[in-house]
Write a protein that holds these residues in place. Sequence first.
Motif, PDB file in Angstrom:
ATOM      1  N   ALA A  87       0.693  -1.396   0.189  1.00 25.02           N
ATOM      2  CA  ALA A  87       0.021   0.022   0.178  1.00 25.02           C
ATOM      3  C   ALA A  87       0.758   1.227  -0.066  1.00 25.02           C
ATOM      4  O   ALA A  87       0.275   2.571   0.038  1.00 25.02           O
ATOM      5  CB  ALA A  87      -0.915   0.075   1.125  1.00 25.02           C
ATOM      6  N   SER A  88       2.077   1.295  -0.067  1.00 21.51           N
ATOM      7  CA  SER A  88       2.898   2.269  -0.134  1.00 21.51           C
ATOM      8  C   SER A  88       4.221   2.180  -0.948  1.00 21.51           C
ATOM      9  O   SER A  88       4.601   1.130  -1.154  1.00 21.51           O
ATOM     10  CB  SER A  88       3.560   2.839   1.196  1.00 21.51           C
ATOM     11  OG  SER A  88       4.098   1.863   1.926  1.00 21.51           O
ATOM     12  N   ALA A  89       4.889   3.203  -1.508  1.00 18.21           N
ATOM     13  CA  ALA A  89       6.190   3.059  -2.244  1.00 18.21           C
ATOM     14  C   ALA A  89       6.736   4.407  -2.177  1.00 18.21           C
ATOM     15  O   ALA A  89       6.271   5.430  -2.084  1.00 18.21           O
ATOM     16  CB  ALA A  89       5.480   3.107  -4.038  1.00 18.21           C
ATOM     17  N   VAL A  90       8.068   4.212  -1.848  1.00 19.34           N
ATOM     18  CA  VAL A  90       8.964   5.398  -1.864  1.00 19.34           C
ATOM     19  C   VAL A  90      10.127   5.320  -2.864  1.00 19.34           C
ATOM     20  O   VAL A  90      10.498   4.085  -2.995  1.00 19.34           O
ATOM     21  CB  VAL A  90       9.605   5.232  -0.421  1.00 19.34           C
ATOM     22  CG1 VAL A  90      10.657   6.639  -0.138  1.00 19.34           C
ATOM     23  CG2 VAL A  90       8.652   5.393   0.739  1.00 19.34           C
ATOM     24  N   HIS A  91      10.000   6.510  -3.620  1.00 14.67           N
ATOM     25  CA  HIS A  91      10.949   6.428  -4.816  1.00 14.67           C
ATOM     26  C   HIS A  91      12.048   7.603  -4.674  1.00 14.67           C
ATOM     27  O   HIS A  91      11.584   8.782  -4.284  1.00 14.67           O
ATOM     28  CB  HIS A  91      10.235   6.892  -6.086  1.00 14.67           C
ATOM     29  CG  HIS A  91       9.234   5.789  -6.473  1.00 14.67           C
ATOM     30  ND1 HIS A  91       8.584   5.798  -7.802  1.00 14.67           N
ATOM     31  CD2 HIS A  91       8.890   4.562  -5.960  1.00 14.67           C
ATOM     32  CE1 HIS A  91       7.955   4.928  -7.736  1.00 14.67           C
ATOM     33  NE2 HIS A  91       8.113   4.032  -6.893  1.00 14.67           N
ATOM     34  N   ASN A  92      13.376   7.511  -4.535  1.00 16.27           N
ATOM     35  CA  ASN A  92      14.278   8.155  -4.769  1.00 16.27           C
ATOM     36  C   ASN A  92      14.826   8.677  -6.114  1.00 16.27           C
ATOM     37  O   ASN A  92      14.993   7.587  -6.650  1.00 16.27           O
ATOM     38  CB  ASN A  92      15.451   7.954  -3.501  1.00 16.27           C
ATOM     39  CG  ASN A  92      16.331   9.059  -3.504  1.00 16.27           C
ATOM     40  OD1 ASN A  92      17.482   8.824  -3.936  1.00 16.27           O
ATOM     41  ND2 ASN A  92      15.983  10.026  -2.562  1.00 16.27           N
ATOM     42  N   VAL A  93      14.580   9.660  -6.388  1.00 16.06           N
ATOM     43  CA  VAL A  93      14.754   9.845  -7.852  1.00 16.06           C
ATOM     44  C   VAL A  93      15.848  10.980  -8.078  1.00 16.06           C
ATOM     45  O   VAL A  93      16.026  12.060  -7.402  1.00 16.06           O
ATOM     46  CB  VAL A  93      13.452  10.619  -8.502  1.00 16.06           C
ATOM     47  CG1 VAL A  93      13.519  10.873  -9.973  1.00 16.06           C
ATOM     48  CG2 VAL A  93      12.395   9.573  -8.348  1.00 16.06           C
ATOM     49  N   LEU A  94      16.931  10.874  -9.023  1.00 18.06           N
ATOM     50  CA  LEU A  94      17.665  11.813  -9.558  1.00 18.06           C
ATOM     51  C   LEU A  94      16.830  12.633 -10.723  1.00 18.06           C
ATOM     52  O   LEU A  94      16.743  11.892 -11.735  1.00 18.06           O
ATOM     53  CB  LEU A  94      18.968  11.334  -9.945  1.00 18.06           C
ATOM     54  CG  LEU A  94      19.983  12.425 -10.567  1.00 18.06           C
ATOM     55  CD1 LEU A  94      20.611  13.334  -9.430  1.00 18.06           C
ATOM     56  CD2 LEU A  94      21.143  11.758 -11.267  1.00 18.06           C
ATOM     57  N   GLU A  95      16.649  13.946 -10.310  1.00 17.37           N
ATOM     58  CA  GLU A  95      16.017  14.710 -11.460  1.00 17.37           C
ATOM     59  C   GLU A  95      16.940  15.686 -12.193  1.00 17.37           C
ATOM     60  O   GLU A  95      17.914  16.169 -11.683  1.00 17.37           O
ATOM     61  CB  GLU A  95      14.976  15.735 -10.674  1.00 17.37           C
ATOM     62  CG  GLU A  95      13.883  14.944 -10.060  1.00 17.37           C
ATOM     63  CD  GLU A  95      12.899  16.089  -9.349  1.00 17.37           C
ATOM     64  OE1 GLU A  95      11.980  15.582  -8.755  1.00 17.37           O
ATOM     65  OE2 GLU A  95      13.245  17.120  -9.099  1.00 17.37           O
ATOM     66  N   HIS A 117       0.917   6.707  -1.921  1.00 20.14           N
ATOM     67  CA  HIS A 117       0.073   5.437  -1.191  1.00 20.14           C
ATOM     68  C   HIS A 117      -0.866   5.012  -2.080  1.00 20.14           C
ATOM     69  O   HIS A 117      -1.610   5.840  -2.638  1.00 20.14           O
ATOM     70  CB  HIS A 117      -0.685   6.154   0.124  1.00 20.14           C
ATOM     71  CG  HIS A 117       0.291   6.275   1.434  1.00 20.14           C
ATOM     72  ND1 HIS A 117       0.066   6.955   2.567  1.00 20.14           N
ATOM     73  CD2 HIS A 117       1.703   6.315   1.302  1.00 20.14           C
ATOM     74  CE1 HIS A 117       1.152   7.125   3.272  1.00 20.14           C
ATOM     75  NE2 HIS A 117       2.100   6.549   2.622  1.00 20.14           N
ATOM     76  N   LYS A 118      -1.482   3.857  -1.657  1.00 19.50           N
ATOM     77  CA  LYS A 118      -2.533   3.149  -2.454  1.00 19.50           C
ATOM     78  C   LYS A 118      -3.921   3.684  -1.979  1.00 19.50           C
ATOM     79  O   LYS A 118      -4.056   3.505  -0.445  1.00 19.50           O
ATOM     80  CB  LYS A 118      -2.526   1.818  -2.532  1.00 19.50           C
ATOM     81  CG  LYS A 118      -3.397   1.252  -3.595  1.00 19.50           C
ATOM     82  CD  LYS A 118      -3.236  -0.270  -3.758  1.00 19.50           C
ATOM     83  CE  LYS A 118      -3.864  -0.851  -5.117  1.00 19.50           C
ATOM     84  NZ  LYS A 118      -3.720  -2.113  -5.381  1.00 19.50           N
ATOM     85  N   THR A 119      -4.707   4.519  -2.447  1.00 18.48           N
ATOM     86  CA  THR A 119      -5.694   5.032  -1.803  1.00 18.48           C
ATOM     87  C   THR A 119      -6.917   4.571  -2.213  1.00 18.48           C
ATOM     88  O   THR A 119      -6.924   3.855  -3.379  1.00 18.48           O
ATOM     89  CB  THR A 119      -5.877   6.694  -1.951  1.00 18.48           C
ATOM     90  OG1 THR A 119      -6.072   6.862  -3.245  1.00 18.48           O
ATOM     91  CG2 THR A 119      -4.461   7.417  -1.601  1.00 18.48           C
ATOM     92  N   PRO A 120      -8.372   4.998  -2.012  1.00 18.57           N
ATOM     93  CA  PRO A 120      -9.412   4.426  -2.580  1.00 18.57           C
ATOM     94  C   PRO A 120      -9.790   4.793  -4.021  1.00 18.57           C
ATOM     95  O   PRO A 120     -10.246   4.155  -4.868  1.00 18.57           O
ATOM     96  CB  PRO A 120     -10.633   5.007  -1.665  1.00 18.57           C
ATOM     97  CG  PRO A 120      -9.953   5.313  -0.339  1.00 18.57           C
ATOM     98  CD  PRO A 120      -8.726   5.701  -0.469  1.00 18.57           C
ATOM     99  N   HIS A 121      -8.737   5.823  -4.400  1.00 23.45           N
ATOM    100  CA  HIS A 121      -8.796   6.340  -5.827  1.00 23.45           C
ATOM    101  C   HIS A 121      -7.712   5.898  -6.643  1.00 23.45           C
ATOM    102  O   HIS A 121      -7.232   6.418  -7.879  1.00 23.45           O
ATOM    103  CB  HIS A 121      -8.904   7.947  -5.855  1.00 23.45           C
ATOM    104  CG  HIS A 121      -9.960   8.390  -4.989  1.00 23.45           C
ATOM    105  ND1 HIS A 121     -11.460   8.424  -5.411  1.00 23.45           N
ATOM    106  CD2 HIS A 121      -9.901   9.156  -3.982  1.00 23.45           C
ATOM    107  CE1 HIS A 121     -11.991   8.859  -4.586  1.00 23.45           C
ATOM    108  NE2 HIS A 121     -11.459   9.415  -3.690  1.00 23.45           N
ATOM    109  N   GLY A 122      -6.641   4.848  -5.898  1.00 18.59           N
ATOM    110  CA  GLY A 122      -5.720   4.297  -6.763  1.00 18.59           C
ATOM    111  C   GLY A 122      -4.440   5.055  -6.024  1.00 18.59           C
ATOM    112  O   GLY A 122      -4.450   5.679  -5.198  1.00 18.59           O
ATOM    113  N   TRP A 123      -3.406   4.846  -6.646  1.00 20.94           N
ATOM    114  CA  TRP A 123      -2.052   5.346  -6.168  1.00 20.94           C
ATOM    115  C   TRP A 123      -1.827   6.756  -6.400  1.00 20.94           C
ATOM    116  O   TRP A 123      -2.314   7.230  -7.688  1.00 20.94           O
ATOM    117  CB  TRP A 123      -0.659   4.589  -6.922  1.00 20.94           C
ATOM    118  CG  TRP A 123      -0.562   3.211  -6.314  1.00 20.94           C
ATOM    119  CD1 TRP A 123      -1.474   1.929  -7.305  1.00 20.94           C
ATOM    120  CD2 TRP A 123       0.330   2.664  -5.534  1.00 20.94           C
ATOM    121  NE1 TRP A 123      -0.667   0.855  -6.603  1.00 20.94           N
ATOM    122  CE2 TRP A 123       0.113   1.391  -5.460  1.00 20.94           C
ATOM    123  CE3 TRP A 123       0.894   3.314  -4.588  1.00 20.94           C
ATOM    124  CZ2 TRP A 123       0.877   0.443  -4.478  1.00 20.94           C
ATOM    125  CZ3 TRP A 123       1.634   2.465  -3.457  1.00 20.94           C
ATOM    126  CH2 TRP A 123       1.501   1.001  -3.659  1.00 20.94           C
TER     127      TRP A 123
END
Length: 149
Positions: A87-95, A117-123
């Motif tokens: 239900a969760s995802a953490v992305h560390n991104v080089l922009e 977070h995965k919500t009732p409306h999707g991620w």
Amino acid sequence: MPKTSSPAASVTGSADDIEAAFYEALQRGDIEALMGCWSDDDEVFCVHPGGPRLVGQVAIRAAFEQMFGNGAIHATPARVRKVESIASAVHNVLERIEVLTSEGPRHAFVLATNVYHKTPHGWRMVAHHASPGSAHAPDDANEFPQTLH
């Protein structure tokens, strides 16, 4: 204040899909598409490089609208590191961000952490935190060749 849904709220799929939609919206300067990537939770937050913590959709929208007043943000994600669960995802991104200087176009590099977070409306995005930019891409401290003894 009642919450409104934007056309981008129909973005479905994985956290990766929401992240792609977020960066596409930045590159187009599309505030509705960008805000559609965010959760409607009251506690969502955003920290721009060197800026204060912005809490809630109203504050986040106002900051991005001000930034888009100078044009789209040409940020391209690269070198993504992910920690994901059901239900969760953490992305560390080089922009990699294209900036216009008096010497012409240059690139700056920012490390950002995006939390979904995965919500009732999707991620949906619940946090975006970006470091101050630098002229050179940072090296990853743990990307040295592994040697077995």
